[in-house]
Structure formats: C-alpha cells, structure tokens
Design a protein around this motif. Structure first.
Motif, mmCIF file in Angstrom:
data_model
loop_
_atom_site.group_PDB
_atom_site.id
_atom_site.type_symbol
_atom_site.label_atom_id
_atom_site.label_comp_id
_atom_site.label_asym_id
_atom_site.label_seq_id
_atom_site.Cartn_x
_atom_site.Cartn_y
_atom_site.Cartn_z
ATOM 1 N N LEU A 1 0.898 -1.327 0.177
ATOM 2 C CA LEU A 1 0.106 -0.104 0.106
ATOM 3 C C LEU A 1 0.715 1.162 -0.111
ATOM 4 N N THR A 2 0.442 2.149 -0.762
ATOM 5 C CA THR A 2 1.228 3.469 -0.736
ATOM 6 C C THR A 2 0.143 4.755 -1.314
ATOM 7 N N TRP A 3 0.786 5.906 -1.338
ATOM 8 C CA TRP A 3 -0.258 6.955 -1.749
ATOM 9 C C TRP A 3 0.498 7.739 -2.813
ATOM 10 N N SER A 4 -0.391 8.433 -3.844
ATOM 11 C CA SER A 4 0.539 9.180 -4.779
ATOM 12 C C SER A 4 1.120 10.340 -4.189
ATOM 13 N N VAL A 5 2.022 11.132 -4.733
ATOM 14 C CA VAL A 5 2.699 12.043 -4.360
ATOM 15 C C VAL A 5 1.813 13.188 -3.709
ATOM 16 N N ASN A 6 0.830 13.327 -4.386
ATOM 17 C CA ASN A 6 -0.260 14.281 -3.719
ATOM 18 C C ASN A 6 -1.025 13.851 -2.760
ATOM 19 N N GLY A 7 -1.063 12.761 -2.414
ATOM 20 C CA GLY A 7 -1.892 12.052 -1.666
ATOM 21 C C GLY A 7 -3.414 11.773 -1.650
ATOM 22 N N ARG A 8 -3.574 12.192 -3.041
ATOM 23 C CA ARG A 8 -5.211 12.059 -3.386
ATOM 24 C C ARG A 8 -5.374 10.521 -4.035
ATOM 25 N N TYR B 1 3.679 -13.053 -7.874
ATOM 26 C CA TYR B 1 2.721 -12.410 -7.257
ATOM 27 C C TYR B 1 3.264 -10.932 -6.610
ATOM 28 N N PRO B 2 2.305 -9.848 -6.956
ATOM 29 C CA PRO B 2 2.830 -8.758 -6.388
ATOM 30 C C PRO B 2 2.622 -8.596 -4.973
ATOM 31 N N ASP B 3 3.634 -8.030 -4.242
ATOM 32 C CA ASP B 3 3.624 -8.000 -2.670
ATOM 33 C C ASP B 3 3.660 -6.801 -2.249
ATOM 34 N N GLY B 4 4.894 -6.369 -1.523
ATOM 35 C CA GLY B 4 4.735 -5.188 -1.140
ATOM 36 C C GLY B 4 5.262 -4.050 -2.181
ATOM 37 N N MET B 5 5.350 -2.758 -1.784
ATOM 38 C CA MET B 5 5.072 -1.606 -2.771
ATOM 39 C C MET B 5 5.511 -0.128 -2.023
ATOM 40 N N THR B 6 6.025 0.466 -3.026
ATOM 41 C CA THR B 6 6.239 1.738 -2.514
ATOM 42 C C THR B 6 6.309 2.847 -3.791
ATOM 43 N N ILE B 7 6.421 4.185 -3.620
ATOM 44 C CA ILE B 7 6.196 5.060 -4.818
ATOM 45 C C ILE B 7 7.331 5.888 -4.452
ATOM 46 N N ASP B 8 7.705 6.237 -6.057
ATOM 47 C CA ASP B 8 9.045 7.594 -6.071
ATOM 48 C C ASP B 8 8.456 8.705 -6.433
ATOM 49 N N ASN B 9 9.538 9.888 -6.539
ATOM 50 C CA ASN B 9 9.287 10.887 -6.544
ATOM 51 C C ASN B 9 8.432 11.340 -7.940
ATOM 52 N N ASP B 10 8.613 10.472 -9.041
ATOM 53 C CA ASP B 10 7.946 10.689 -10.151
ATOM 54 C C ASP B 10 6.500 10.176 -10.238
ATOM 55 N N GLY B 11 6.085 9.497 -9.245
ATOM 56 C CA GLY B 11 4.822 8.732 -9.010
ATOM 57 C C GLY B 11 4.790 7.394 -9.494
ATOM 58 N N MET B 12 5.851 6.839 -9.973
ATOM 59 C CA MET B 12 5.954 5.270 -10.314
ATOM 60 C C MET B 12 5.956 4.557 -8.960
ATOM 61 N N LEU B 13 5.146 3.373 -9.650
ATOM 62 C CA LEU B 13 5.134 2.330 -8.314
ATOM 63 C C LEU B 13 6.154 1.302 -8.241
ATOM 64 N N TRP B 14 7.016 1.263 -7.227
ATOM 65 C CA TRP B 14 7.903 -0.020 -7.324
ATOM 66 C C TRP B 14 7.250 -1.109 -6.699
ATOM 67 N N ILE B 15 7.237 -2.428 -7.074
ATOM 68 C CA ILE B 15 6.421 -3.468 -6.536
ATOM 69 C C ILE B 15 7.330 -4.720 -6.595
ATOM 70 N N ALA B 16 7.471 -5.622 -5.429
ATOM 71 C CA ALA B 16 8.262 -6.615 -5.316
ATOM 72 C C ALA B 16 7.428 -7.926 -5.756
ATOM 73 N N LEU B 17 8.168 -8.947 -6.231
ATOM 74 C CA LEU B 17 7.358 -9.939 -6.800
ATOM 75 C C LEU B 17 7.641 -11.245 -6.118
ATOM 76 N N TRP B 18 6.906 -11.481 -5.229
ATOM 77 C CA TRP B 18 6.982 -12.974 -4.708
ATOM 78 C C TRP B 18 6.838 -14.055 -5.594
ATOM 79 N N GLY B 19 7.864 -14.887 -5.619
ATOM 80 C CA GLY B 19 7.908 -16.016 -6.437
ATOM 81 C C GLY B 19 8.418 -15.601 -7.816
ATOM 82 N N GLY B 20 8.765 -14.219 -7.967
ATOM 83 C CA GLY B 20 9.275 -13.477 -9.398
ATOM 84 C C GLY B 20 10.674 -13.139 -9.336
ATOM 85 N N GLY B 21 11.206 -13.210 -8.161
ATOM 86 C CA GLY B 21 12.661 -12.994 -8.125
ATOM 87 C C GLY B 21 13.136 -11.668 -8.611
#
Length: 293
Positions: free
Chosen positions: A151-158, A197-217
């Motif tokens: 879970l994460t929020w967009s840069v502007n929080g909306r 499988y998509p697992d944990g996630m965060t967002i960068d300053n450009d609004g792009m999502l970084w997603i860890a892949l369980w079982g996907g290495g």
C-alpha cells in the motif's frame, strides 16, 4: 551502467517484510513475520539489532516519539525499543485471530496507520483493510480481501494504491486525507501470473510504483497511469517481499526477501534468501509518514 541490487545484510529471515526508513537516525526497521521479531539495521555501523517479540508482527510504523506502533497478531500496540517493553494492545484486532493475522501496513499523509489482514490458510477472501487513528479508533476500509499486501499513496496524497496479492493487480482509490475514506477503486496495473505475485510496494518522486514480486525474483517499476512495466531488477532469490526508499538522500531502495515456501533444494541454490538488499535509484522517494498520536 545499470544499477543492480546488492546485499546490505545477510540474514536467514523466514519472512522479512515491511522495511521502514528512519531518516532521523539513518536506520532501517524491518519485521520478520516468521521469526516473530522486529529488526533495526544501522546504516552507519552496519549493525542489525533484533528484538524478539514472540508474536506475529505484520507491520510497523514510526511515531513522533522514540517508540514504534505495531500491527501484531492480536491488535495494534506500541513497542519501546529502548526498554524492550511491548505494551498491551491499544485496540484488539477486529478479526478472529485463530483464522487471520495482520500483514502489511503503512501510515497515510495524515498519520493514520493502515494495515490489512490475511487468512492464515492463505486463500480465503476473509481479510480486511483497517485504518487506526489517534485515540484507538479503527475504521474498516475494505472487506473480502484474500491477502492484504502493499500500500502507498500518490505524491499528492489523493490516490491510494493497494495490493490484494491473489488478484495479481494493483488498485487505485480516490483518497480523502482529511477523513481517511476511500472512493471507488479501479485496477491500474495487472501483473501476469508468470511474473510472480505482487507483494510489497512503494512510490517514487515521479509517481511510479515499485513492486516486489513474490515468486518472481525481482523488484519492478510500473507506471500507474498506463499500467506499463518500466524497469525490472532481478535478485538472486525468488521470494521478494517488499521495498522502501531510504538512505541519506532517500535514493536507495531497500528490499526485503524471504525463505518461506522454499524447498531444501531451492534454499541450497538461494543462499541469500531472507537477506536485505539495496538498489540505487535515479529517482528517489520520500521519507515514510509517521503515526500522529
């Protein structure tokens, strides 16, 4: 030269999860759900301190003080790393702890702590997503969740981005920061099962999502506006669990991994499973929100 993940901390964690960067102290907090502990890695000394709590810890968040707020198996509670005291739950879990446990969690821009639950059986859509506020108030935001995760929020929080792992997708919900309420969600990214499988996630300053892949290495970067994959960074382990920005300039992605669900043959090949990795990013992120209360 392309950035590649490197080992920060060799560990044998059963299920390392939930990395949270403390910018004040230059430390990385993370949980080992399988080991029933929380950990503090100090960037300056390369020392990792383990705090065994002997209960499942789904997630932790920083507060305005020196203690932490945890989503434990039995509810939301505070932990003081200076004294080692784990308080009684401030608010008990609003679910059957024989069937469900807390998993991932994070604070919103207003300082509420959102954390979701998952079935211990792993497949029943009986979990929920909760919001915990100052004073112990709990709101149930979503029900019918199979495996509540990133879970994460967009840069502007909306916008609120959310992963129910077994859907293989990332949903976006309009988010009212003032009230903590969600609007109607829609799928913005679909991850093919062959990728993991998509697992944990965060967002960068450009609004792009970084997603860890369980079982996907791998840890991956996606554009939620188009649903397209932008980057994929393989790791030498298959169970990649979560990621979060940290470091002095907040341009280092810290990545947690696990040994859970790996056979003895796989563990022999993946000697670094359960370790913490880092990846330098050309686009950094923001410091995590802290619990207000």
């Amino acid at each position: 030269m392309k950035n590649i993940p490197v080992v920060v901390l060799e560990s044998k964690a059963g299920l390392a999860e939930g990395p949270v960067w403390d910018s004040h102290r230059q430390q990385l907090w993370w949980v080992d759900i399988g080991g029933g502990s929380i950990n503090r890695y100090d960037l300056r000394t390369s020392r990792n301190d383990t705090f065994p709590l002997h209960t499942r810890i789904g997630a932790l968040t920083l507060t305005q003080g020196s203690d932490l707020l945890l989503a434990t198996h039995h509810g939301f509670t505070r932990f003081d790393p200076q004294t080692g005291i784990l308080a009684k739950p401030i608010s008990p879990a609003d679910h059957d702890t024989a069937q469900l446990r807390f998993n991932d969690g994070k604070c919103d821009p207003a300082g509420r702590f959102l954390a979701g639950s998952t079935s211990l059986a792993g497949k029943n859509a009986t979990g929920s997503l909760y919001s915990f506020e100052d004073g112990g108030k709990i709101q149930t935001l979503l029900r019918g969740i199979a495996l509540s995760n990133g879970l994460t929020w967009s840069v502007n929080g909306r916008l609120f981005y959310y992963i129910d792992t077994l859907t293989h997708s990332i949903a976006a919900f309009p988010y009212d920061v003032e009230t903590g309420r969600l609007g109607e969600g829609r799928t913005v990214i679909s991850i093919p099962p062959r990728m993991g499988y998509p697992d944990g996630m965060t967002i960068d300053n450009d609004g792009m999502l970084w997603i860890a892949l369980w079982g996907g290495g791998a840890v991956t970067r996606w554009d939620p506006r188009t649903g397209s994959l932008l980057e994929k960074h393989p790791l030498p382990v298959s169970q990649v669990t979560s990621c979060s920005f940290g470091g002095p300039k907040l341009d280092t992605l810290y990545i947690t991994t696990a040994r859970a669900d790996l056979s003895s043959d796989q563990l022999e090949k993946e000697s670094l499973a359960g370790s913490i990795f880092s990846l330098r990013s050309d686009v950094g992120g923001a410091a995590p929100h802290r619990f207000q209360g």
